[in-house]
Scaffold this active site. Structure first.
Site, PDB file in Angstrom:
ATOM      1  N   LYS A  54       0.846  -1.207   0.000  1.00  0.00           N
ATOM      2  CA  LYS A  54       0.000   0.000   0.000  1.00  0.00           C
ATOM      3  C   LYS A  54       0.873   1.247   0.000  1.00  0.00           C
ATOM      4  O   LYS A  54       0.595   2.223  -0.698  1.00  0.00           O
ATOM      5  CB  LYS A  54      -0.921  -0.016   1.237  1.00  0.00           C
ATOM      6  N   GLN A  98      -4.552  -1.994   9.898  1.00  0.00           N
ATOM      7  CA  GLN A  98      -4.457  -3.290   9.222  1.00  0.00           C
ATOM      8  C   GLN A  98      -5.008  -4.395  10.119  1.00  0.00           C
ATOM      9  O   GLN A  98      -4.651  -4.506  11.292  1.00  0.00           O
ATOM     10  CB  GLN A  98      -2.985  -3.561   8.849  1.00  0.00           C
ATOM     11  N   ASP A 121     -11.241   2.536   4.662  1.00  0.00           N
ATOM     12  CA  ASP A 121     -11.627   1.127   4.536  1.00  0.00           C
ATOM     13  C   ASP A 121     -13.145   0.973   4.421  1.00  0.00           C
ATOM     14  O   ASP A 121     -13.639  -0.078   4.030  1.00  0.00           O
ATOM     15  CB  ASP A 121     -11.184   0.351   5.788  1.00  0.00           C
TER      16      ASP A 121
HETATM   17  N1  GUN Z   1      -6.838  -7.136   6.253  1.00  0.00           N
HETATM   18  C1  GUN Z   1      -7.248  -7.882   5.177  1.00  0.00           C
HETATM   19  N2  GUN Z   1      -7.939  -7.109   4.327  1.00  0.00           N
HETATM   20  C2  GUN Z   1      -7.982  -5.871   4.857  1.00  0.00           C
HETATM   21  C3  GUN Z   1      -8.559  -4.643   4.424  1.00  0.00           C
HETATM   22  O1  GUN Z   1      -9.199  -4.532   3.375  1.00  0.00           O
HETATM   23  N3  GUN Z   1      -8.374  -3.580   5.265  1.00  0.00           N
HETATM   24  C4  GUN Z   1      -7.684  -3.683   6.431  1.00  0.00           C
HETATM   25  N4  GUN Z   1      -7.580  -2.592   7.186  1.00  0.00           N
HETATM   26  N5  GUN Z   1      -7.144  -4.812   6.856  1.00  0.00           N
HETATM   27  C5  GUN Z   1      -7.293  -5.894   6.068  1.00  0.00           C
END
Ligand code: GUN
Length: 295
Positions: A54, A98, A121
């Protein structure tokens, strides 16, 4: 005839190219740079890779980013204090915690603490509520990525029977909601299946579009798929250091009309949508900064 391969990597690359231009335009117009802050607690290897990807994607799009890497022993109170600081920082437009978090931290309490205007998110109940009512502030990244893949591949969703395997808050529930709503790349008839669903193969075989998001490697076999169906594989399962989807790719691609690969399907789209949300959050906060106060 083998299935058409839906190339998420290429579609995501073209979205990110356009986004870079939009980010530049925003910076020129406002003298601000959109910024995403990721918070990683503990040292889950997959999460470390995701967060690093990211960060790299942000850099390529001209979006500022930083990562708060916290020890696995971080307390919930410490994490909430960090989030409060990020909520109050006008230079931070998007906050991503995360997942998964360590067991001693209550995930919902933490996600609810993120200012909804910075919730890139789309996990905050206010944003989920708006999405449910068909007036989204943000679209959740992976479901939106799936929707864009369907749109860009010219898949007819209107009136189609979509079967979603999995009822998670991150993918299963929101993608079902988004595809059943009125609108473009939507208006589908949606069935949600999960671990307690009876006669599962019978249901999946009735799908015009099958979306697998159950986190079980190669769970979907050819017998579960209608010939000519569109198959979207959201699964990313690490098996012996290899990434395996929720769909048995070889046999299923022999009968489907189109299918996403793993890797290179939905995964790159999730990141592209996160970048889009970060720019959207920056725009929102630049036109209505007062909304940030007292949240
Ligand atoms: N862990 C797995 N997928 C995601 C996601 O889309 N967002 C976040 N914050 N954590 C994740």
């Amino acid at each position: 005839m083998p299935a058409h391969l839906i190339d998420g990597k290429a579609i995501a690359a073209s979205i990110r190219e356009r986004l870079k231009f939009d980010v530049d335009s925003f910076r020129l117009a406002t003298n601000r740079t959109p910024k995403l802050t990721a918070v990683l607690v503990g040292n889950d290897p997959s999460s470390q890779v995701y967060v690093r990807n990211k960060e790299q994607a942000c850099a390529k799009a001209g979006i500022a980013s930083d990562i708060h890497r916290l020890a696995g022993s971080t307390t919930q109170a410490e994490l909430l204090a960090l989030i409060a600081g990020l909520n109050a920082d006008p230079c931070v437009h998007g906050i991503l915690v995360q997942l998964p978090l360590p067991k001693h931290i209550h995930e919902t309490t933490v996600l609810d603490a993120i200012n909804p205007l910075k919730d890139v998110d789309c996990f905050h109940p206010e944003n989920v509520g708006l999405l449910t009512q068909g007036r989204p502030r943000f679209l959740p990244c992976t479901p939106h990525g799936v929707q864009v893949l369907l749109r860009e591949s010219g898949v007819a969703v209107d009136g189609a029977h979509v079967v979603v395997l999995g009822r998670s808050e991150i993918v299963g529930k929101p993608i079902s909601l988004m595809l059943v709503q009125k609108g473009e790349t939507a208006n589908a008839t949606v069935t949600i299946c999960h671990s307690r669903t009876k006669r599962l193969p019978e249901i999946t075989r009735s799908a015009d579009i099958l979306i697998a998001a159950i986190g079980k490697p190669e769970f979907v076999t050819a017998e579960m798929v209608k010939p000519g169906a569109i198959v979207i594989d959201v699964g990313i399962n690490r098996v012996d250091d290899r990434l395996i989807g929720d769909v048995a790719f070889g046999p299923v691609s022999a009968i489907a009309s189109a299918i996403t690969p793993v890797p290179g399907g939905v995964g790159p789209m999730t990141i592209a949508m996160l970048l889009e949300n970060t720019l959207a959050a920056a725009k929102l906060q630049s036109v209505a900064p007062a909304l940030l106060v007292n949240r």
